[in-house]
Every structure is written in structure tokens, then in C-alpha cells.
Motif scaffolding. Sequence first.
Motif, mmCIF file in Angstrom:
data_model
loop_
_atom_site.group_PDB
_atom_site.id
_atom_site.type_symbol
_atom_site.label_atom_id
_atom_site.label_comp_id
_atom_site.label_asym_id
_atom_site.label_seq_id
_atom_site.Cartn_x
_atom_site.Cartn_y
_atom_site.Cartn_z
ATOM 1 N N GLU A 45 0.571 -1.125 0.121
ATOM 2 C CA GLU A 45 0.046 -0.058 -0.060
ATOM 3 C C GLU A 45 0.985 1.319 0.047
ATOM 4 O OE1 GLU A 45 -3.316 2.113 2.629
ATOM 5 O OE2 GLU A 45 -2.757 0.135 3.268
ATOM 6 N N LYS A 46 1.869 1.287 0.758
ATOM 7 C CA LYS A 46 2.859 2.419 0.876
ATOM 8 C C LYS A 46 3.584 2.517 -0.450
ATOM 9 C CE LYS A 46 6.876 1.710 2.695
ATOM 10 N NZ LYS A 46 7.715 1.763 1.486
ATOM 11 N N LYS A 87 2.373 1.872 -3.401
ATOM 12 C CA LYS A 87 1.154 2.326 -4.487
ATOM 13 C C LYS A 87 1.103 3.849 -3.981
ATOM 14 C CE LYS A 87 -1.189 -1.834 -5.008
ATOM 15 N NZ LYS A 87 -2.298 -2.409 -4.848
ATOM 16 N N MET A 88 0.979 4.342 -2.648
ATOM 17 C CA MET A 88 0.726 5.584 -2.428
ATOM 18 C C MET A 88 1.989 6.466 -2.952
ATOM 19 S SD MET A 88 -0.854 4.965 1.507
ATOM 20 C CE MET A 88 -0.348 6.689 1.990
ATOM 21 N N GLU A 123 1.529 7.482 -6.779
ATOM 22 C CA GLU A 123 0.118 8.215 -7.000
ATOM 23 C C GLU A 123 0.376 9.874 -7.079
ATOM 24 O OE1 GLU A 123 -2.716 6.729 -4.678
ATOM 25 O OE2 GLU A 123 -2.826 4.634 -5.600
ATOM 26 N N TYR A 151 -4.607 15.504 -1.549
ATOM 27 C CA TYR A 151 -4.253 14.107 -1.411
ATOM 28 C C TYR A 151 -3.104 14.013 -0.565
ATOM 29 C CZ TYR A 151 -2.686 9.965 -3.610
ATOM 30 O OH TYR A 151 -2.226 8.658 -3.642
ATOM 31 N N GLN A 182 -2.382 11.567 2.213
ATOM 32 C CA GLN A 182 -1.129 10.706 2.335
ATOM 33 C C GLN A 182 -0.640 10.836 3.724
ATOM 34 O OE1 GLN A 182 -1.135 8.547 0.090
ATOM 35 N NE2 GLN A 182 0.176 9.271 -1.704
ATOM 36 N N ARG A 234 -2.485 8.792 6.397
ATOM 37 C CA ARG A 234 -2.420 7.354 5.987
ATOM 38 C C ARG A 234 -0.869 6.929 6.533
ATOM 39 N NH1 ARG A 234 -3.417 2.954 7.328
ATOM 40 N NH2 ARG A 234 -3.218 1.232 5.753
#
Length: 117
Positions: free
Chosen positions: A25-26, A28-29, A32, A38, A42, A45
Amino acid sequence: MQYQKMNNAIDLAFLTAKVATLKDEKAKMVVEGASLAYNITQVARFRSMIVELSQICNYIVYKARITGVYTQEEYNLALECQRQIEECNQQIAKHGTMTIVDGISLLIDMFGNLHKK
């Protein structure tokens, strides 16, 4: 004793999968898009990931302290948690800087839309 070993293996497998999920997940973030809203999301998260990774690491260490032993796999997972926490902190610093820059850009744009005295 055999039952306890099986439970430990299941716990470790679950924790390993959780760390891998957070790592994915990290990743992918990181790739992005970036906007002010955003970036704020971020950062939140990444902070949440740090809490989750810290809890996993604390569990491993706490369990080792209680039992007096730990496996190489538990040690490796604790190290991986530490690496992931460091990477999250680096991303927070990066996104925090981007958020400040984006915020300043928005303020400057707002000035551009106003009339000078």
C-alpha cells in the motif's frame, strides 16, 4: 507444546502478511498523484501505517520478552517493520514539504486574483 508452536506460526504468518500489505500500500501511495488535499490524506495514512507497524513490532518484542526467546523470522519481521516505519517517516517529510509548498502556491495564487492597493 505443539499447539503453541502452531499458534505462533499462524500469528507470525498473519503479521508477515499484514506487513507485506502495508508495504505494498505504501509503495502504491508513493507513485500516485500529488495535490494539497491528496498530500494531507497521504500524510494521515502514512502516520496510520506507522501506528500499525509499531503495534506489530511491539507485539513481537513483548512476546519475546514474555517467553524469553524469539525466532529468526520474528527478528526479521521486527526489522522489516522498522524499515517500513523509516520509509513512512521519509514520505511524511516529503509530503509535508509538498503540502507546505502547495499551500504557499495557493496563497500566492489568491494574491494574484486580488487587486493591488
